[in-house]
Design a protein around this motif. Structure first.
Motif, PDB file in Angstrom:
ATOM      1  N   SER A 336       0.811  -1.215   0.000  1.00  0.00           N
ATOM      2  CA  SER A 336       0.000   0.000   0.000  1.00  0.00           C
ATOM      3  C   SER A 336       0.847   1.269   0.000  1.00  0.00           C
ATOM      4  N   GLU A 337       2.128   1.150   0.383  1.00  0.00           N
ATOM      5  CA  GLU A 337       2.998   2.331   0.406  1.00  0.00           C
ATOM      6  C   GLU A 337       3.549   2.672  -0.975  1.00  0.00           C
ATOM      7  N   ILE A 338       3.385   1.769  -1.927  1.00  0.00           N
ATOM      8  CA  ILE A 338       3.882   2.000  -3.280  1.00  0.00           C
ATOM      9  C   ILE A 338       2.680   2.077  -4.216  1.00  0.00           C
ATOM     10  N   ASP A 340      -0.104   2.101  -7.054  1.00  0.00           N
ATOM     11  CA  ASP A 340      -0.369   1.186  -8.170  1.00  0.00           C
ATOM     12  C   ASP A 340      -0.807   1.962  -9.413  1.00  0.00           C
ATOM     13  N   ALA A 341      -0.503   3.267  -9.444  1.00  0.00           N
ATOM     14  CA  ALA A 341      -0.790   4.065 -10.639  1.00  0.00           C
ATOM     15  C   ALA A 341       0.053   3.561 -11.810  1.00  0.00           C
ATOM     16  N   ALA A 342      -0.345   3.939 -12.999  1.00  0.00           N
ATOM     17  CA  ALA A 342       0.283   3.398 -14.214  1.00  0.00           C
ATOM     18  C   ALA A 342       1.788   3.637 -14.232  1.00  0.00           C
ATOM     19  N   GLU A 343       2.208   4.844 -13.793  1.00  0.00           N
ATOM     20  CA  GLU A 343       3.636   5.153 -13.879  1.00  0.00           C
ATOM     21  C   GLU A 343       4.481   4.348 -12.892  1.00  0.00           C
ATOM     22  N   PHE A 344       3.825   3.617 -11.963  1.00  0.00           N
ATOM     23  CA  PHE A 344       4.547   2.790 -11.004  1.00  0.00           C
ATOM     24  C   PHE A 344       4.542   1.308 -11.396  1.00  0.00           C
ATOM     25  N   GLN A 345       3.831   0.954 -12.450  1.00  0.00           N
ATOM     26  CA  GLN A 345       3.668  -0.458 -12.770  1.00  0.00           C
ATOM     27  C   GLN A 345       4.985  -1.137 -13.155  1.00  0.00           C
ATOM     28  N   THR A 349       6.744  -4.289 -11.083  1.00  0.00           N
ATOM     29  CA  THR A 349       7.128  -5.556 -11.723  1.00  0.00           C
ATOM     30  C   THR A 349       8.628  -5.810 -11.589  1.00  0.00           C
ATOM     31  N   THR A 350       9.407  -4.784 -11.866  1.00  0.00           N
ATOM     32  CA  THR A 350      10.867  -4.942 -11.874  1.00  0.00           C
ATOM     33  C   THR A 350      11.418  -5.231 -10.486  1.00  0.00           C
ATOM     34  N   TYR A 351      10.840  -4.593  -9.465  1.00  0.00           N
ATOM     35  CA  TYR A 351      11.394  -4.690  -8.111  1.00  0.00           C
ATOM     36  C   TYR A 351      10.597  -5.621  -7.202  1.00  0.00           C
ATOM     37  N   ASP A 352       9.792  -6.515  -7.804  1.00  0.00           N
ATOM     38  CA  ASP A 352       9.184  -7.627  -7.060  1.00  0.00           C
ATOM     39  C   ASP A 352       8.179  -7.141  -6.012  1.00  0.00           C
ATOM     40  N   VAL A 353       7.401  -6.111  -6.359  1.00  0.00           N
ATOM     41  CA  VAL A 353       6.400  -5.580  -5.429  1.00  0.00           C
ATOM     42  C   VAL A 353       5.068  -6.283  -5.687  1.00  0.00           C
ATOM     43  N   THR A 354       4.575  -6.997  -4.686  1.00  0.00           N
ATOM     44  CA  THR A 354       3.289  -7.701  -4.799  1.00  0.00           C
ATOM     45  C   THR A 354       2.457  -7.417  -3.555  1.00  0.00           C
ATOM     46  N   ALA A 380      15.208   5.151 -17.051  1.00  0.00           N
ATOM     47  CA  ALA A 380      14.988   6.535 -16.612  1.00  0.00           C
ATOM     48  C   ALA A 380      13.686   6.647 -15.822  1.00  0.00           C
ATOM     49  N   ASP A 381      12.657   5.938 -16.277  1.00  0.00           N
ATOM     50  CA  ASP A 381      11.376   5.937 -15.553  1.00  0.00           C
ATOM     51  C   ASP A 381      11.528   5.262 -14.186  1.00  0.00           C
ATOM     52  N   LEU A 382      12.269   4.162 -14.140  1.00  0.00           N
ATOM     53  CA  LEU A 382      12.498   3.474 -12.867  1.00  0.00           C
ATOM     54  C   LEU A 382      13.252   4.369 -11.890  1.00  0.00           C
ATOM     55  N   LEU A 383      14.213   5.131 -12.414  1.00  0.00           N
ATOM     56  CA  LEU A 383      14.973   6.044 -11.561  1.00  0.00           C
ATOM     57  C   LEU A 383      14.056   7.097 -10.942  1.00  0.00           C
ATOM     58  N   LYS A 384      13.112   7.612 -11.704  1.00  0.00           N
ATOM     59  CA  LYS A 384      12.177   8.621 -11.172  1.00  0.00           C
ATOM     60  C   LYS A 384      11.376   8.053 -10.000  1.00  0.00           C
ATOM     61  N   VAL A 385      10.919   6.804 -10.142  1.00  0.00           N
ATOM     62  CA  VAL A 385      10.151   6.185  -9.060  1.00  0.00           C
ATOM     63  C   VAL A 385      11.052   5.935  -7.854  1.00  0.00           C
ATOM     64  N   ARG A 386      12.282   5.478  -8.100  1.00  0.00           N
ATOM     65  CA  ARG A 386      13.205   5.264  -6.976  1.00  0.00           C
ATOM     66  C   ARG A 386      13.435   6.560  -6.214  1.00  0.00           C
TER      67      ARG A 386
END
Length: 672
Positions: A336-338, A340-345, A349-354, A380-386
């Protein structure tokens, strides 16, 4: 009358200060505490731990903060607390004693000693009352006291024999064994046989980075062109750097993984683990040009700058595994802390969030299921989320930091940053290394290094590992800058090492000769998470002898290495550091670069290929200059800029182009 009080409040160790408010009448280790034991007739209760140790915190909360336990301890024992990172010489003695008793070692280490500091019984973690199949500490305290008073003769009967056994192990005597390439190759083959080639690291759990074993594999690849050993090294490093053991938001490697997938870390972050991984990733990048290694180094250096500078220059020792009384709380996430909007999908997936998490209902971020790099836009998108999640995490209560700066650990990091600065052309990393180096150097008193510094407090005398690590740091800084003051420092520290640590039989002890509070001056042959003191000493002297062309010093270190190998073959466990360093003597390598300036392409070619076997020396080119490459080989007249690679006393034909030098320095695969 001795003070009925806790005496840890002014100590130089944050770990000891954590215990300053315990109701236990703790004393720091030293002659005063030992004198108190002798004069009161009480046995010593020795507790050894360190700031980032989870079970140390658990036992402290359950036992040492408990008034009922403290009353028993205060009534019947002289209670001494030791930070194992400040006093590894003390820790090694009593950990070896526990092993001699047939017990499994670990921290916290809990030992009972006679008034002469000789061990007679011990264990590790004890709960207050019996559980987990472990005896309760209350029962242990009462039983030891009863035996001490009622059956004292039985207690002391085997003490001397046990101490002699520990001494024989830690201050081992053995016949010197000549250097033999087959010994090193067989050792590397043995290590390779234990590697899990699907997941990296040694097979099974827990999984440790095990830097000395990683060094063994890499040196075998460089020495023999053994691609299996190279691949075992690279597989292990890639997997741990994509696993949960790596902090994907803040940078830095944790101590180890409790499972066999590198997923669930023991969340403490140690300076020495990160120094060694930076070196290994530097080697790996030079070999593969895989951007993963560059990125992980950059992220971790950013973490060092942000979180690990204790006084703006020196590096702190560690970050705790715990925060808010819970291991890993700072680092893990609920689904719930991450968002689930589209830009986080893609991130999820990449960082094993379930929704169910991957550890106790929480998520440890990792890329084990998505290890391969995506395209530039996705990354680049993953970096923005990180960055978003990092900012969110920064609002949490941080784990405590152990602010003491240990000289040997700082030496390891200085060397790692210096080597990486050359490969990646990062002058800012070199400046960070030099800043720490100067701070450590300025902490000396009467020409001697302290082992630990915290604020204005310094812990003397230093250990042999402190001098060895700083010699290695100085030689690496000399290679990067060609400033001869670094070699002068290294020579000075070798003189101090000889004066205070050289023993009558021509070997080195971990403790200084004026350390009056140890029952055994241990050799320091045993690796821990870092190469042993003996291994570091051998490497530092080999590198200094090669750099300064000091043939007499090289002959002396050959004898030291043969003595150490003799001891290794007697003990046969935990001495990869000695073997790795001794193997450098098979063919000491020196690269002499003769160029008009430090910006020459030959310099860049040398910098880009990091090799732990090689020392690099720059000589300014002036036509018809005479140089001697190795002692006794005669002078050469220099006609044009060139690079000369010498192996032992044989120098290869000079090369004049960066391309030719790069090819010369590249390891050559062989068939296995």
């Amino acid at each position: 009358m001795y003070q009925q009080a806790n005496l840890l409040g002014q100590e130089s160790s944050p770990y000891l200060r954590q215990h300053a408010h315990n109701p236990v009448h703790w004393r720091p280790w030293g002659t005063l505490a030992l004198q108190e034991a002798r004069e009161t007739g009480k046995p010593i209760l020795l507790s050894v731990g360190y700031a980032a140790c989870h079970w140390c915190h658990v036992m402290a909360h359950e036992c040492f903060e408990d008034q009922q336990v403290a009353d028993l301890m205060n009534a019947h024992y002289v209670n001494i607390k030791v930070d194992r990172e400040e006093r590894p010489d003390i820790d090694q003695i009593y950990m070896a004693a526990l092993g001699a008793m047939g017990e499994q070692g670990g921290w916290p280490l809990t030992m009972f000693l006679t008034q002469d500091a000789k061990p007679f019984w011990g264990g590790t973690y004890f709960p207050k009352n019996s559980r987990y199949g472990r005896p309760g500490f209350m029962d242990v305290l009462q039983s030891i006291d009863r035996v001490w008073r009622e059956d004292h003769a039985r207690v002391v009967q085997n003490v001397d024999a046990l101490t002699d056994h520990v001494s024989a192990r830690l201050d081992a005597k053995a016949t010197a064994v000549p250097l033999d390439k087959q010994l090193f190759d067989q050792f590397a083959a043995n290590i390779a046989g234990m590697i899990d080639m699907k997941k990296g690291g040694l097979s099974g759990a827990p999984k440790f980075p095990n830097a000395p074993f990683m060094d063994t594999l890499w040196l075998s690849w460089l020495r023999n062109g053994n691609t299996q050993h190279r691949d075992a090294f690279l597989k292990s490093l890639r997997t741990m750097l994509q696993g949960g053991i790596y902090d994907h938001l803040g940078g830095g490697l944790s101590r180890y993984s409790v499972d066999d997938d590198w997923l669930v870390p023991h969340f403490e972050k140690m300076l020495y683990d990160n120094a060694q991984f930076i070196r290994h990733a530097t080697y790996a990048y030079a070999e593969t040009k895989d951007e993963l290694f560059r990125i992980r180094i950059e992220e971790t250096v950013d973490w060092l700058r942000r979180e690990m500078l204790a006084n703006g220059a020196r590096f702190a020792s560690s970050l705790d595994a715990d925060s808010e009384g819970e291991e890993g709380r700072f680092y893990v996430w609920s689904a719930s802390e991450i968002s689930d909007a589209a830009e986080f999908q893609a991130f999820r997936t990449t960082y094993d969030v379930t929704s169910e998490g991957n550890w106790e209902g929480k998520t440890i971020l990792n890329r084990l299921k998505s290890p391969d790099a995506f395209n530039t836009d996705t990354e680049a998108d993953l970096l923005k989320v990180r960055q978003i999640l990092f900012a969110q995490r920064e609002k949490r209560i941080h784990p405590n930091r152990d602010d003491k700066s240990l000289t040997d650990w700082n030496g390891l990091m200085i060397r790692a940053l210096t080597e990486a600065s050359r490969v990646f052309q990062r002058s800012d990393w070199l400046e960070l290394a030099i800043s720490s180096y100067r701070s450590i150097s300025e902490s000396m008193i009467d020409g001697r290094l302290p082992h630990s510094v915290l604020g204005q407090s310094r812990l003397f005398p230093g250990l042999s590992s402190d001098y060895a690590a700083m010699i290695n740091a100085a030689v690496s800084l000399y290679e990067a800058t060609q400033e001869k003051t670094f070699l002068s420092d290294a020579s000075h520290w070798l003189e101090a090492l000889d004066r205070w640590h050289l023993t009558a039989d021509g070997n080195y002890a971990l403790s200084a000769s004026d350390s009056t509070d140890v029952i055994i001056r241990v050799r320091g042959d045993q690796d821990e998470a870092i190469p042993s003191a003996t291994g570091q000493i051998l490497e530092s002297i080999i590198r200094l002898a090669t750099t300064t062309a000091d043939y007499a010093l090289q002959q002396r270190v050959e004898q030291l290495a043969e003595n150490a190998i003799g001891r290794v073959l007697e003990q046969r466990y935990g001495q990869a550091g000695v073997l790795n360093s001794a193997s450098l003597l098979l063919e000491p390598m020196k690269l002499v670069l003769v160029t008009p300036d430090r910006e020459h392409p030959l310099i860049r070619a040398a910098d880009s290929r990091s090799d732990p076997r090689r020392t690099d020396i720059w000589i300014r080119f002036e036509e018809n200059t005479k140089i001697e490459l190795v002692p006794g080989a005669g002078e050469l007249i220099i006609k044009k800029p060139a690079a000369y690679l010498c192996r032992g006393f044989v120098c290869l034909a000079p090369v004049e182009t960066a391309e030719a030098l790069a090819e010369l320095l590249k390891p050559k695969p062989s068939e296995h």
